[in-house]
Write an enzyme that holds these catalytic residues in place. Sequence first.
Site, PDB file in Angstrom:
ATOM      1  N   GLU A 437       0.850  -1.119   0.042  1.00 31.64           N
ATOM      2  CA  GLU A 437       0.044  -0.186   0.057  1.00 31.64           C
ATOM      3  C   GLU A 437       0.867   1.205  -0.063  1.00 31.64           C
ATOM      4  OE1 GLU A 437      -2.414   0.276   3.725  1.00 31.64           O
ATOM      5  OE2 GLU A 437      -2.934   2.238   3.143  1.00 31.64           O
ATOM      6  N   ASP A 517      -0.988  -1.029   5.544  1.00 32.28           N
ATOM      7  CA  ASP A 517      -0.805  -0.362   7.178  1.00 32.28           C
ATOM      8  C   ASP A 517      -1.938  -1.211   8.039  1.00 32.28           C
ATOM      9  OD1 ASP A 517       0.892   1.236   6.186  1.00 32.28           O
ATOM     10  OD2 ASP A 517      -0.538   2.957   5.922  1.00 32.28           O
ATOM     11  N   ASP A 521      -7.611   2.483   6.750  1.00 30.43           N
ATOM     12  CA  ASP A 521      -7.387   2.316   5.347  1.00 30.43           C
ATOM     13  C   ASP A 521      -6.829   1.067   5.045  1.00 30.43           C
ATOM     14  OD1 ASP A 521      -8.855   4.958   4.959  1.00 30.43           O
ATOM     15  OD2 ASP A 521      -7.073   5.960   4.490  1.00 30.43           O
TER      16      ASP A 521
END
Length: 654
Positions: A437, A517, A521
């Site tokens: 990501e 993470d 999100d």
Amino acid sequence: MADNIVVEDGQKGYGASDIKVLEGLEAVRKRPAMYIGSTDGRGLHHLVYEVVDNSVDEALAGYCSRVDVVITKENAVRVTDNGRGIPTDIHPTQGIGTVELVMTVLHAGGKFGEGGYKVSAGLHGVGVSCVNALSSRLEVTVYRDGKEFFQAFERGAPVAPGVFKGETDKRGTVIQFLPDTEIFTESEYNFDTLSARLRELAFLNKGLTVTIRDERVDELGEERFHEFHFPGGIAAFVEYMDHNKKPLFEKPVHFERETQGLPLEIAFRYNEGYTESMFSFVNNVNTVDGGTHVVGFKSALTRAINNKAKEVLGKNKKNDVELSGEDMREGLVAVISVKLHEPQFEGQTKHKLGNGEVKGIVETATFELLTTFLEENPATARKIVDKVYNAAIAREAARKARQMARRKSVLEGGGLPGKLADCSSRIPAECELYLVEGDSAGGSAKQGRDRAFQAILPLKGKILNVEKARMDKILANEEIATMTQAIGCGLGENDPENGGGFKFDKLRYHKIIIMTDADVDGSHIQTLLLTFFCRYMKPLIDNGILYLAQPPLYKIKSGKTERYAFDEAEKDEILATLGDRKGLYMQRYKGLGEMNPEQLAVTTMNPGTRILKRVSMEDVVEADQIFTMLMGEEVEPRRKFIEENAHLVGDLDV
Ligand code: 0RA
């Protein structure tokens, strides 16, 4: 008194015929897998289905209206029905009690010679005597002709002759069995597994009431109980499977017909989504690989809708695209159930119907019924035709997009995306692909990796929600295009008939690791990626190729010692061992970007020290439903799910 079991000699040993019987059951105990498939959890649950099938047969014959299943505290299972009861007299030709015969002779469970309609003997159908052979104890109680009858068995052999225990006004059969721990590698029943199958049986046999009760208490100290009764039959089944999607019309189309001695039942509905879900059954057994009944249904559906489309679209000169069978099944949820006397099952797992004659019978009946339905329901017909037409347009657009994408990748040379930092090895079995990501974490990962076998593909922000998009949009999405190119197998929608477009043998990495993470999100991106893989690269999940990286949540430093904690409990443990030392320093990682390349390598990427979680699809249907619910259009079920599971998912953002 034919109705009584009179044992002339109480000490009667086993005669020649008894020995033969026990030899039969001994064969089952020697090679249990040959009779019930396996001796793991699957086989264990199979025993229940075998017994319940006998009760369902009574229901199909019109004599039984309920089946009650209980899991006892000892992990025994008791199945009670209100059918005619197993006959309790001495069998006219075999000379032993009929209950004993049914319980000890392989394949004697049928309604011998009275022309009964035994159909459940599909994939299971090995007979209740196999259950007896594989149980350390089995007890039968029969209520019949005003009397209660009882007989017990141990590892297949009768403990004593059957006895009458008194009068009763009940009717039916109770079979309780305790699976033999010498045979099975697992002994615990799963309530949800049994409940799901019993629900299915209740859908497939409308009007039948089926219940399941778990007498083992769960963590909350509660007994669980489910009751299933569906007067709507498989139409209710369609509604159940479709409950998270927006239907194209309210009432599922539902047909029932018996042609040439073959009972056929079909129910279907379309939703506003794009995936096809077809569930087919032969004698109540799920034929997951389809077969002649499914082929017949599909071909009738294509013909009937095509005829209607010509009529409807012709008027508007909209007949410029060719409608394919695939277009007819976009957003279709269908259940097909047939019953036949001698089903032939084919394929590796024997989950595909092979009887050739069935195709024509199903096709003719479905075509007639569907044509009439479309004539009589013009508004619904119009909705279906429009939906199919749109699907055809989108398919054409997707074809063009695919062609473009192919051309583009050829022009760029090599076919690998520019963003991919590939590894040097070309041996897929040792190669790993990290999907990371964000560009900054991607940078650290590139520096921290072992470039010999680890490839890095940074993903920009959120990827497309494939649940809400069609193939043309999906192909045009850059993140999906680069992932697909890097992985090397192309895309395939879940279609067992043509295997989809997914080419597993082209796979470039045997580990694909999603690294996001540990925040809201990140978990959203994880869910989006899983949705994508589940829909378009499912073989990766089925073959255990897909993993989730587990980055640490905390770094705890005391003097020169640095330790990482991957969850709260570990953090507390480390803090406790390090005590109140001076200079104790703790950092909570909010994102991968907060780690330098060496830290990222040690904690999350180095095979010697990292933790990976393999993505599995324990229950494809359930995962699919959660995906649909969390990601799909319908807000209400999603809100409800989040409310109900808020304590579990914590910081899941949807
Ligand atoms: C043999 C013959 C008949 C019924 C059954 C077996 C039977 C077996 C099981 C197993 C569980 N529940 C069952 N219910 C019935 C026919 C009996 C008749 O003709 O009356």
